[in-house]
Design a protein around this motif. Structure first.
Motif, short mmCIF file in Angstrom:
data_model
loop_
_atom_site.label_atom_id
_atom_site.label_comp_id
_atom_site.label_asym_id
_atom_site.label_seq_id
_atom_site.Cartn_x
_atom_site.Cartn_y
_atom_site.Cartn_z
N ARG A 56 0.84 -1.21 0.00
CA ARG A 56 0.00 0.00 0.00
C ARG A 56 0.87 1.25 0.00
NH1 ARG A 56 -5.25 -0.51 3.74
NH2 ARG A 56 -5.24 1.70 3.19
N PRO A 57 0.69 2.12 -1.00
CA PRO A 57 1.58 3.28 -1.10
C PRO A 57 1.16 4.45 -0.21
CG PRO A 57 0.09 3.24 -2.97
CD PRO A 57 -0.23 2.03 -2.15
N ASP A 58 0.00 4.36 0.44
CA ASP A 58 -0.58 5.50 1.18
C ASP A 58 0.44 6.30 1.98
OD1 ASP A 58 -2.16 3.23 0.68
OD2 ASP A 58 -3.78 3.99 1.95
N THR A 59 1.18 5.59 2.85
CA THR A 59 2.06 6.32 3.77
C THR A 59 3.31 6.85 3.07
OG1 THR A 59 3.06 4.22 4.42
CG2 THR A 59 1.30 5.09 5.84
N LEU A 60 3.57 6.38 1.86
CA LEU A 60 4.72 6.90 1.11
C LEU A 60 4.30 8.15 0.33
CD1 LEU A 60 6.11 3.53 -0.31
CD2 LEU A 60 7.09 4.90 1.54
N VAL A 61 3.00 8.31 0.15
CA VAL A 61 2.45 9.34 -0.72
C VAL A 61 1.89 10.53 0.07
CG1 VAL A 61 0.48 9.74 -2.27
CG2 VAL A 61 1.97 7.75 -2.62
N THR A 62 1.34 10.22 1.23
CA THR A 62 0.60 11.24 1.99
C THR A 62 1.40 12.53 2.24
OG1 THR A 62 -0.38 11.73 4.13
CG2 THR A 62 1.22 10.00 4.10
N LEU A 143 6.69 7.94 -7.91
CA LEU A 143 7.44 8.39 -6.74
C LEU A 143 8.87 8.76 -7.12
CD1 LEU A 143 5.96 5.94 -4.12
CD2 LEU A 143 5.94 8.44 -3.93
N ALA A 144 9.39 8.15 -8.18
CA ALA A 144 10.72 8.52 -8.66
C ALA A 144 10.65 9.87 -9.37
CB ALA A 144 11.25 7.44 -9.60
N THR A 145 9.56 10.11 -10.06
CA THR A 145 9.39 11.39 -10.75
C THR A 145 9.24 12.52 -9.74
OG1 THR A 145 8.25 10.12 -12.45
CG2 THR A 145 8.12 12.51 -12.62
N LEU A 146 8.49 12.23 -8.67
CA LEU A 146 8.38 13.19 -7.57
C LEU A 146 9.78 13.53 -7.05
CD1 LEU A 146 6.57 14.62 -5.28
CD2 LEU A 146 7.04 12.57 -3.95
N PRO A 201 19.40 4.45 8.18
CA PRO A 201 17.95 4.54 8.00
C PRO A 201 17.50 5.81 7.26
CG PRO A 201 18.54 5.05 10.27
CD PRO A 201 19.81 4.64 9.58
N ALA A 202 18.33 6.86 7.28
CA ALA A 202 18.11 8.07 6.48
C ALA A 202 17.09 9.07 7.02
CB ALA A 202 17.77 7.73 5.03
N ALA A 203 15.89 8.59 7.34
CA ALA A 203 14.84 9.53 7.74
C ALA A 203 13.63 8.74 8.19
CB ALA A 203 14.46 10.43 6.57
N ALA A 204 12.66 9.45 8.77
CA ALA A 204 11.40 8.78 9.12
C ALA A 204 10.74 8.28 7.84
CB ALA A 204 10.47 9.74 9.85
N ARG A 205 10.81 9.14 6.80
CA ARG A 205 10.35 8.72 5.48
C ARG A 205 11.40 9.14 4.47
NH1 ARG A 205 4.50 10.48 3.29
NH2 ARG A 205 5.38 12.55 3.58
N SER A 255 17.03 -5.03 7.12
CA SER A 255 16.49 -5.64 8.33
C SER A 255 15.61 -4.58 8.98
CB SER A 255 17.61 -6.06 9.28
OG SER A 255 18.50 -5.01 9.51
N ASN A 256 14.40 -4.95 9.22
CA ASN A 256 13.41 -4.07 9.84
C ASN A 256 13.03 -2.87 8.98
OD1 ASN A 256 13.38 -5.87 11.83
ND2 ASN A 256 14.64 -4.70 13.22
N GLY A 257 12.42 -1.87 9.61
CA GLY A 257 11.74 -0.83 8.84
C GLY A 257 10.31 -1.32 8.67
N VAL A 258 9.34 -0.43 8.84
CA VAL A 258 7.95 -0.87 8.75
C VAL A 258 7.54 -1.04 7.28
CG1 VAL A 258 6.91 1.45 8.86
CG2 VAL A 258 5.65 -0.51 9.73
N LEU A 259 8.17 -0.26 6.42
CA LEU A 259 7.81 -0.34 4.99
C LEU A 259 9.02 0.00 4.12
CD1 LEU A 259 5.79 -0.58 2.67
CD2 LEU A 259 5.09 1.77 3.10
#
Lengths: 430, 251
Positions: A56-62, A143-146, A201-205, A255-259
């Motif tokens: 589900r892309p929701d949380t990557l897009v919001t 998302l790559a274009t963004l 990890p880079a960032a929260a998103r 390893s890990n990361g929620v998404l």
């Protein structure tokens, strides 16, 4: 063109409005404007997209920031710490000059994207956004274009020969709501050789694109470890174009990361080129990991290999979408694809969609996908020799991942990866 | 050394009794052979003793130097000194033979509270033992049993036995799939350990292996019980006349 549904348009505009359009010189502004127009035409993905069926892309897009608690790794040895390398550090997606090494290296020119805007003519104009654009057909990757439109930072590397040591991107995560977009553009001249390491990890998103133009006879090596902050989200894209007799190798440990959604789009455009993409992912609980790979053979006698292994437990989900497209005339293609999961309990799941599309008649392509539990016969054999149950399970788990991990050619780097895997297994005991 | 009393075993999955009261005592330094027709329960006995899943002990006991084997996990039995040479050694892709041997030995040493062996000492010890079994460096490097021929797998079992130095060894049809030369190598490996006061239970269909490993006692097993016990001459009788006469005699 069909008009975008209103909801999709709104979501795309909301996301754009939450970001600041970066300033830059003419060449990069042209690329960003172009990306912005393309993004508005396609819209950000939503759950109805076929390509996002399993993730589900929701949380990557919001537009709203997503939160991720920081994971304390102090006291652990630094990854690739024993490797002589040039370090480039980002904190929540912003270049950290203090913590980074001097950006001079024999065999390469290295610049920050934010600095490279000064000149109106820049080699990167033939790479930045160009390979990403090529990677939009036949499947859109908005998302790559963004990223191309809105990335504020990143690194431009031009390798002119054998680069004297690996370049290591280190991504620290310090803010629980950081929303980072990074874009790297890399160009290897004929015969050049470059190794890129990535960790953290880079960032929260995190939204990251890496474009890699590999000229004839050049070699590109990539070893990545995605940071294990449990709640972090990441979507990453690699776009690569390969010239004659060139070689591309990429390995990722997650390893890990929620998404996590890692896309890799490779075009083999010169004869006798080879592309290897591999991944080992281990996760439990809310872990959702998606490898999406698209390899296009558009030249003769090229070889490609996709090896993806996932160890899943406590309700973790693994996804693999992998495609080999062999175009007309790409004779003597040798394509291989394997995706496998080791399910350590009945709650975890693995969703795989392997695809072959072949328009040449003299090719070898094989693919396979399996899901299974730990081999009970093997487990008993190890235990009957005195190896305790947990240790035996660890041995078999590492063994399961070996085909992917072995894609890391350098022995030292491979040992680092294996020790990280062992650490993960040990922390999860009890 | 090994003492089995009135052992009754069912298969867990189906309502089937395999062992119906086995009594057996193997003393230190002795070799006991078990022979018997297919389906008599010989392999089941070896699996139950080493702790494989899928069997339920309904009655009886099995002890190793007085310690209750049936209460232990498979790895605890190994650390206590029990070793099973598998009839079908398992292939384990991705795990190197040396890593496997070293992990096994150090796990056992640790479980017994003994110091682990250093990498250098271990390497030297394994190389010496591999040499006598004609196991080359390549076989040591390869993943456990992967791509090994039948004979190589069996020699690898004996190498593990030589490295782990168990007190009590069970050999489950180790002779099957071996040519004469390989059988001699295996027998030499067994005889070297036997001289150090270790016990052996050798399960076999044929007299052949027993020419090289001279048993002290031979048992005939049928329908889940030991039906006859004797000296080495019993194995010769089986070889010459088959099981029919013996089974008729005890029926």
């Amino acid at each position: 063109m069909m008009a975008l549904p209103q909801a999709r348009q709104d979501a795309t505009e909301a996301r754009l409005a939450a970001l600041t359009y970066p300033e830059g010189a003419a060449w990069v502004t042209a690329a960003r404007n172009d990306a912005l127009a393309r993004l508005r035409a396609m819209g950000l993905p939503d759950r109805r997209d076929e390509y996002w069926k399993y993730t589900r892309p929701d949380t990557l897009v919001t537009a709203e920031p997503t939160e991720a608690a920081l994971y304390d790794t102090s006291g652990e040895p630094e990854l690739f710490g024993n490797v002589d390398r040039l370090k480039i550090v980002f904190v929540d997606g912003v270049f950290d000059e203090e913590a980074s090494d001097n950006l001079t290296l024999e065999g390469a020119s290295i610049e920050r994207l934010a600095d490279a805007g000064k000149a109106d003519i820049h080699w990167a104009k033939d790479v930045y956004g160009v390979l990403e654009t090529r990677g939009q057909t036949p499947v859109e990757r908005p998302l790559a274009t963004l990223n191309t439109a809105m990335a504020t930072d990143g690194v431009l590397i031009h390798a002119t020969g054998k680069v004297s040591k690996p370049i290591h991107f280190i991504y620290h995560h310090k803010s629980t709501t950081s929303d980072a977009i990074l874009h790297h553009a890399i160009k290897l001249d004929e015969g050049a050789d470059l190794t890129i390491l990535e960790s953290g990890p880079a960032a929260a998103r995190f939204n990251k694109v890496m474009e890699v133009e590999v000229a004839d006879n050049a070699g590109f090596h990539h070893v990545r470890k995605q940071g294990r902050d449990h709640e972090r989200r990441a979507v990453t894209h690699i776009f690569a174009r390969l010239g004659q007799e060139s070689a591309f190798k990429s390995f990722t440990l997650t390893s890990n990361g929620v998404l996590t959604r890692n896309e890799c789009v490779i075009e083999l455009t010169g004869d006798d080129a080879s592309a290897h993409v591999a991944g080992a992912a281990v996760g439990d609980g809310g872990f959702h990991h998606d490898d999406t790979v698209f390899i296009t053979h558009d030249a003769e006698r090229c070889e490609s290999r996709q090896v993806f292994k996932k160890v899943l437990r406590n309700g973790a989900t693994g996804v693999f979408q992998g495609k080999i497209l062999v175009k007309e005339g790409a004779q003597k293609t040798d394509g291989y694809q394997i995706s496998q999961s080791l399910l350590l309990d009945g709650d975890s799941q693995f969703l795989a969609k392997p695809e072959l599309e072949i328009y040449a008649d003299d090719v070898i392509c094989s693919h396979g996908s399996t899901s299974g539990a730990i081999d009970e016969e093997g487990l008993f054999y190890l235990r009957a020799r005195g190896i305790p149950h947990e240790k035996a399970t660890d041995l078999l788990t590492i063994a399961f991942l070996a085909e992917a991990v072995d894609e890391v050619e350098d022995e030292g780097l491979r040992a680092d990866i294996v020790s990280r895997l062992q650490g993960w297994l040990e922390r999860r005991r009890g | 050394m090994l003492e089995i009393k009135n052992l009754h075993v069912d298969l867990e999955e189906e309502e089937k009794t395999i062992l119906k009261g086995v009594d057996l005592k193997v003393e230190a330094g002795k070799v006991h052979a078990i022979m018997g027709p297919n389906g008599s329960g010989k392999s089941t006995l070896s699996y139950v003793l080493s702790g494989k899943d899928g069997y339920e002990v309904t009655d009886g006991t099995a002890t190793l130097e007085g310690a209750d084997l049936l209460e232990m996990e498979p790895e605890e039995r190994a650390a206590a000194g029990l070793f099973l040479a598998f009839q079908y050694p398992v292939e384990i892709p991705g795990v190197g033979n040396m890593t496997f041997l070293r992990t096994a030995l150090n796990s056992q040493l640790k479980a017994r509270g003994e110091p682990e062996m250093s990498a250098t000492d271990f390497l030297k010890m394994v190389r010496d033992k591999a040499k006598t079994l004609k196991i080359d460096a390549d076989m040591l490097k390869r993943p456990v049993n992967v791509g090994f021929s039948g004979g190589e797998k069996k020699r690898n079992e004996i190498l593990q036995m030589a490295v782990l130095e168990p007190k009590m060894c069970i050999l489950d049809e180790t002779d099957s799939g071996l040519d004469v030369d390989a059988m001699k190598l295996v027998a030499e490996g067994v005889n070297a350990l036997r001289d150090q006061g270790r016990g052996f239970l050798v399960i076999t269909h044929y007299q052949r292996l027993l020419d090289h490993i001279k048993p002290d006692v031979v048992h005939i097993m049928a329908e889940g019980r030991i039906v006859k016990t004797g000296g080495p001459e019993l194995a010769l009788e089986v070889e010459n006349n088959g099981y029919a006469d013996i089974l008729a005699e005890v029926a």
